[in-house]
Design a protein around this motif. Structure first.
Motif, short mmCIF file in Angstrom:
data_model
loop_
_atom_site.label_atom_id
_atom_site.label_comp_id
_atom_site.label_asym_id
_atom_site.label_seq_id
_atom_site.Cartn_x
_atom_site.Cartn_y
_atom_site.Cartn_z
N HIS A 1 4.66 7.52 -11.56
CA HIS A 1 3.47 8.25 -11.31
C HIS A 1 2.85 8.77 -12.62
O HIS A 1 3.56 9.41 -13.34
CB HIS A 1 3.71 9.25 -10.41
CG HIS A 1 4.36 8.94 -8.95
ND1 HIS A 1 3.78 8.47 -7.72
CD2 HIS A 1 5.55 9.21 -8.89
CE1 HIS A 1 4.53 8.35 -6.87
NE2 HIS A 1 5.71 8.31 -7.54
N SER B 1 0.93 -1.21 0.22
CA SER B 1 -0.05 -0.09 -0.03
C SER B 1 1.06 1.11 -0.10
O SER B 1 0.34 2.29 -0.35
CB SER B 1 -1.00 -0.08 1.24
OG SER B 1 -0.33 -0.08 2.47
N TYR C 1 -8.60 3.08 -11.74
CA TYR C 1 -7.52 3.47 -11.31
C TYR C 1 -7.14 4.94 -11.70
O TYR C 1 -7.09 4.95 -13.06
CB TYR C 1 -6.24 2.75 -11.57
CG TYR C 1 -4.79 3.22 -11.20
CD1 TYR C 1 -4.66 3.70 -9.99
CD2 TYR C 1 -4.22 3.80 -12.20
CE1 TYR C 1 -3.26 4.39 -9.58
CE2 TYR C 1 -2.89 4.65 -12.07
CZ TYR C 1 -2.65 4.68 -10.59
OH TYR C 1 -1.64 5.53 -10.45
N GLY D 1 1.32 4.59 -6.94
CA GLY D 1 -0.13 4.19 -7.33
C GLY D 1 -0.26 3.09 -8.44
O GLY D 1 -1.12 2.07 -8.40
N LYS E 1 1.08 -0.34 -7.06
CA LYS E 1 0.19 -0.96 -6.17
C LYS E 1 -1.00 -1.30 -7.08
O LYS E 1 -1.51 -2.61 -6.82
CB LYS E 1 -0.28 0.31 -4.99
CG LYS E 1 -1.46 -0.51 -4.20
CD LYS E 1 -1.60 0.89 -3.28
CE LYS E 1 -2.11 1.97 -3.67
NZ LYS E 1 -2.36 2.98 -2.73
N GLU F 1 -4.36 8.15 -10.00
CA GLU F 1 -3.57 8.27 -8.83
C GLU F 1 -3.50 9.96 -8.72
O GLU F 1 -2.98 10.74 -9.81
CB GLU F 1 -2.02 7.98 -8.93
CG GLU F 1 -1.24 8.39 -7.89
CD GLU F 1 0.16 8.03 -8.17
OE1 GLU F 1 0.99 8.04 -6.99
OE2 GLU F 1 0.66 7.78 -9.06
#
Length: 823
Positions: free
Chosen positions: A270, A109, A317, A113, A116, A319
């Motif tokens: 990212h 976690s 998803y 992002g 994960k 981020e």
């Protein structure tokens, strides 16, 4: 077994107690003694707490030593730097635990992002850092975790210190490049990725199992790699060996590769939902597979099935990641050092035959492929994210310089040519054409992104003008535009040049490129490299926009027009400032400003005057020259455009309203009108339309006098209102004098475009005494009475003189005021 565990718990409890009571220097000294005196088995449970107390917790609750704000002027700076040095006590503890093969867990976690999300969906990230390290949840555990060795765990926490959310104390002042964290990043890069010599030897070489072989993957969960992950250079040396000690050459780079992988995965992994879905598509996987094969002879896994890698799998998803300026500055430091590290490759390794590459040292192989294999893709999506989400202000300079550093690797070579001359005049060597081809999107796509920002930026601001100048100067370097145009032509070549590429022999590249078999034409090799680069980052269905195409050329012409308009606006601001300075009265020498309540001239930022305006002119002029060189614009037409704008001050001046559409509620700005206001080209001449007597008390007025004089004026206006109206209604000279003294300028003229329907409102004549509450007026009266005393005038005589002068001034303005306004 109970005794060592008890001793470790007692040691950890003592250290925690000391950290809350003892000063920083004493704590560090005691930690050094503990690391030297205790065995690895006693220090094993202390290590996670110690790392967290230094770098802070991954969830951001604990700040740790606050390395991002620790400046050299602090008394703790030198102690912290010595403790965290690559050869310091804490790294010594890392090596001591590394020799015993201890493992430490990090929850998934806390990963970026995209990493994960992919792990949670059963897709193994495209990095050897995560291979064979996943620990699956047992009963009672809620999430996956990574099992890292001490060196990986240390570097993971160090890298996460930069992006973890912190509740930092406000008001901290200091340069990010001077902070302890920035200096430590630079120190670690120079130590583990040296540009000269080799990596310092690893301690405990006689210990058993310095790095354990990869553990078998648990069968409880099947993972498929997104992209086809290229195996690390280290694994090429140790994949079938029981211990690293069996191959001392591999010992040279395993720390270097681990450090770089951690930095890249934590700082650059990212991006947005659209980019993430694009990287998961099967077409991109296939292109990545072909690209990786061109750089490594190690067999790679087959592409993942669409069921796991399709864009629909990760539709939820996205981020919400916004990098800070400190984060971008550290990334730039990484980019600059990697260029210097890669360019330090020995000349004989660059120019030698491909067969000699297999005999090169692991460090030299690492230099050859470090940029394209580890950095290129993630840096591209990171910069693209910043270009699209960064605010339109001067802080974008950090992102800009990071981009410009990456696309100019020739700046970070050991060659020293013409050090005293202008860098713009240096021709880019032809050997860098391969780098430009393999990084085409870094030049063309990001340049388009910068243009989209530049046309929406206030170029009257000196800092924004400097950014346009910097980009234009870099791209105008001799030979660079030709290289970019040649790379675009290679990408647009037909597909037949890539026919039968599965029969070619792939060799290790130089400068990060991929070499085909010598039987293949060099042109086909270049075409394949460019297409592999574009398809691996944008997908097979990408719609490539040429940097030198007609569409982008129109945007450049629009930018040229905006630059010309900004130059004219800067000149108008400079002229206005000079005129305002020349019109200052004698009282301004005493620090008293103007009392004009309606002075609302919009001149951009406070620093956009004087020297800054001169710099703005210089930056924009040079930017125009460079843009003409890059895109081969007709300099005569550009000069004519600039001249036309300079000869039309009424069209661009402040007296003309911005472009807008009139409606019942007033004007509505168009997109062009917003652009004109942002760049200071036009503005609304809005003045205060209300009752001047009821305005808020100004800083240059005495509050007590304002209230007192308002009451006195109200009493006089109420008592003599009928006489005032009768006087002002007369058509003779007395009536004109009455209207001059008893009607304010705001009541005589309405200028706001929104309040035109109120222009017919009738204002009753009245006496206003508020000007007597101004400090400037009071100071002037005191000076005049003092001057009268020096000339032997008494108070009554001075007062009579002032009243007569006031009357004569009004009489003169009544008789000749209109003629003066006309002239």
């Amino acid at each position: 077994m109970a005794a060592p565990a008890l001793q470790s718990s007692f040691l950890l409890a003592n250290l925690k107690a000391d950290s809350a009571t003892k000063p920083f220097l004493q704590r560090c000294q005691e930690l050094v003694k503990v690391i030297d005196e205790y065995l690895a088995k006693d220090l094993q449970p202390v290590f996670p707490w110690l790392v967290e107390s230094v770098f802070g917790s991954l969830d951001g609750v604990m700040v740790g030593w606050n390395l991002r704000l620790l400046q050299p002027r602090s008394s703790e700076y030198s102690v912290a730097m010595e403790f965290l040095d690559p050869s310091g006590p804490l790294m010594k503890l890392v090596y001591k635990l590394q020799a015993e093969e201890y493992k430490y867990e990090v929850p998934v976690s806390y990963l970026p992002g995209p990493v994960k999300a992919s792990i949670q969906q059963g897709v193994l990230p495209d990095s050897p850092l995560f291979h064979n390290k996943l620990q699956f949840p047992l009963s009672g555990q809620l999430s996956l975790s990574l099992s890292l060795n001490p060196f990986e765990f240390y570097m993971f926490n160090f890298a996460s210190c930069l992006i973890a959310p912190r509740s930092l104390p406000p008001g901290q002042i200091g340069s990010p490049s001077d902070s302890a964290y920035f200096v430590l990043v630079d120190t670690y890069l120079k130590h583990f990725l040296p540009t000269e010599g080799s990596v310092p030897p690893y301690p405990f070489l006689d210990a058993r199992g310095t790095v354990s072989p990869p553990a078998p993957r648990s069968p409880s969960m099947q993972f498929t790699g997104y992209g086809s992950h290229g195996s690390s250079l280290l694994k090429r040396h140790i994949s079938h060996q029981p211990s690293v000690n069996a191959d001392p050459a591999a010992q040279e780079i395993w720390r270097s590769e681990t450090l770089l992988q951690v930095f890249v995965e934590i700082w650059l992994h990212h991006y947005s939902l659209e980019m993430y879905q694009k990287l998961q598509s099967p077409q991109v996987k296939l292109a990545l597979l072909q690209y990786r094969l061109s750089m490594s002879s190690v067999p790679c896994g087959s592409p993942a099935p669409p069921a796991l890698c399709g864009s629909g799998t990760f539709h939820t998803y996205q981020e919400p990641f916004s990098p800070t300026e400190d984060h971008v500055l550290v990334v730039r430091l990484l980019v600059k050092h990697l260029h210097a590290f890669s360019n330090s490759l020995k000349p004989e390794q660059v120019s030698s035959s491909p067969s000699a590459h297999s005999h090169a040292s692991p460090l030299e192989e690492f230099k050859r492929v470090v940029v394209p294999r580890f950095v290129q893709q993630k840096l591209y999506v990171f910069l693209q994210h910043c270009f699209g989400h960064w605010p339109l202000d001067a802080s974008f300079r950090a992102v800009l310089e990071t981009w410009l550093s990456y696309i100019q690797p020739w700046r970070y070579t050991s060659e020293k040519s013409n050090p005293s001359g202008d860098s713009h005049s240096r021709t880019v060597p032809e050997k860098w054409a391969s780098f430009v081809q393999e990084n085409l999107l870094m030049y063309s796509k990001l340049f388009q992104g910068f243009l989209n920002r530049a046309v929406r930026t206030d170029l009257v601001n000196t800092k924004n003008a400097l950014m346009v100048f910097r980009v234009a100067k870099v791209f105008a370097q001799p030979n660079l535009p030709d290289m970019i145009q040649k790379a675009e032509q290679l990408f647009l070549e037909p597909e037949h040049v890539l026919h039968h590429r599965q029969h070619r022999e792939f060799l290790t590249p130089s400068h990060g490129g991929s070499f085909l078999s010598s039987r293949q034409p060099a042109e086909a090799d270049a075409v394949f490299k460019v297409k592999s680069h574009v398809y691996s980052l944008e997908g097979q269905d990408c719609q490539y926009k040429q940097m030198f195409g007609s569409e982008l050329r129109n945007v450049v012409l629009k930018l040229v027009q905006i630059i010309a308009q900004a130059r004219q606006t800067a000149k108008r601001i400079s002229d206005h400032s000079a005129e305002a300075a020349a019109n200052q009265s004698f009282l301004s020498w005493f620090g008293i400003g103007s009392q004009d309540l309606n002075s609302t001239y919009a001149a951009g930022e406070p620093d956009d005057t004087g020297e800054c305006v001169r710099k703005t002119h210089e930056f924009l002029d040079r930017a125009l020259e460079f843009l003409c060189e890059i895109f081969r614009l007709n300099t005569g037409q550009v000069a004519q455009l600039v001249a036309n704008l300079s000869q039309a001050p009424n069209d661009l001046g402040s007296k003309q309203l911005p472009d807008c559409i009139q409606s019942e509620n007033g004007p509505i700005l168009t997109d062009l009108g917003r652009l004109q206001i942002i760049n200071g080209l036009r503005r609304f001449d809005i003045e205060y339309q209300g009752d001047l007597e009821l305005q808020p008390i100004r800083s240059y007025e005495n509050a007590v006098l304002v209230r007192l004089l308002f009451r006195v004026a109200s009493v006089l206006n109420e008592r003599f209102s009928s006489h005032m109206e009768a006087l002002c209604s007369r058509r003779d000279l007395l009536g004109r004098l009455g209207r001059y003294y008893l009607t304010s300028p705001c009541e005589r003229q309405q200028k706001s475009p929104v309040t035109r329907r109120f222009t017919e409102r009738q204002w009753r004549p009245r006496l206003s005494l508020r000007t007597l509450a101004s400090y400037r007026t009071l100071f002037g009266l005191v000076l005049l009475y003092m001057l009268g005393a020096l000339l032997s005038f008494g108070p009554l005589s001075s007062t009579a003189f002032l009243l007569v002068s006031f009357f004569l001034h009004g009489l003169f303005m009544t008789l000749f005021g209109n003629k003066l306004k006309t002239h």
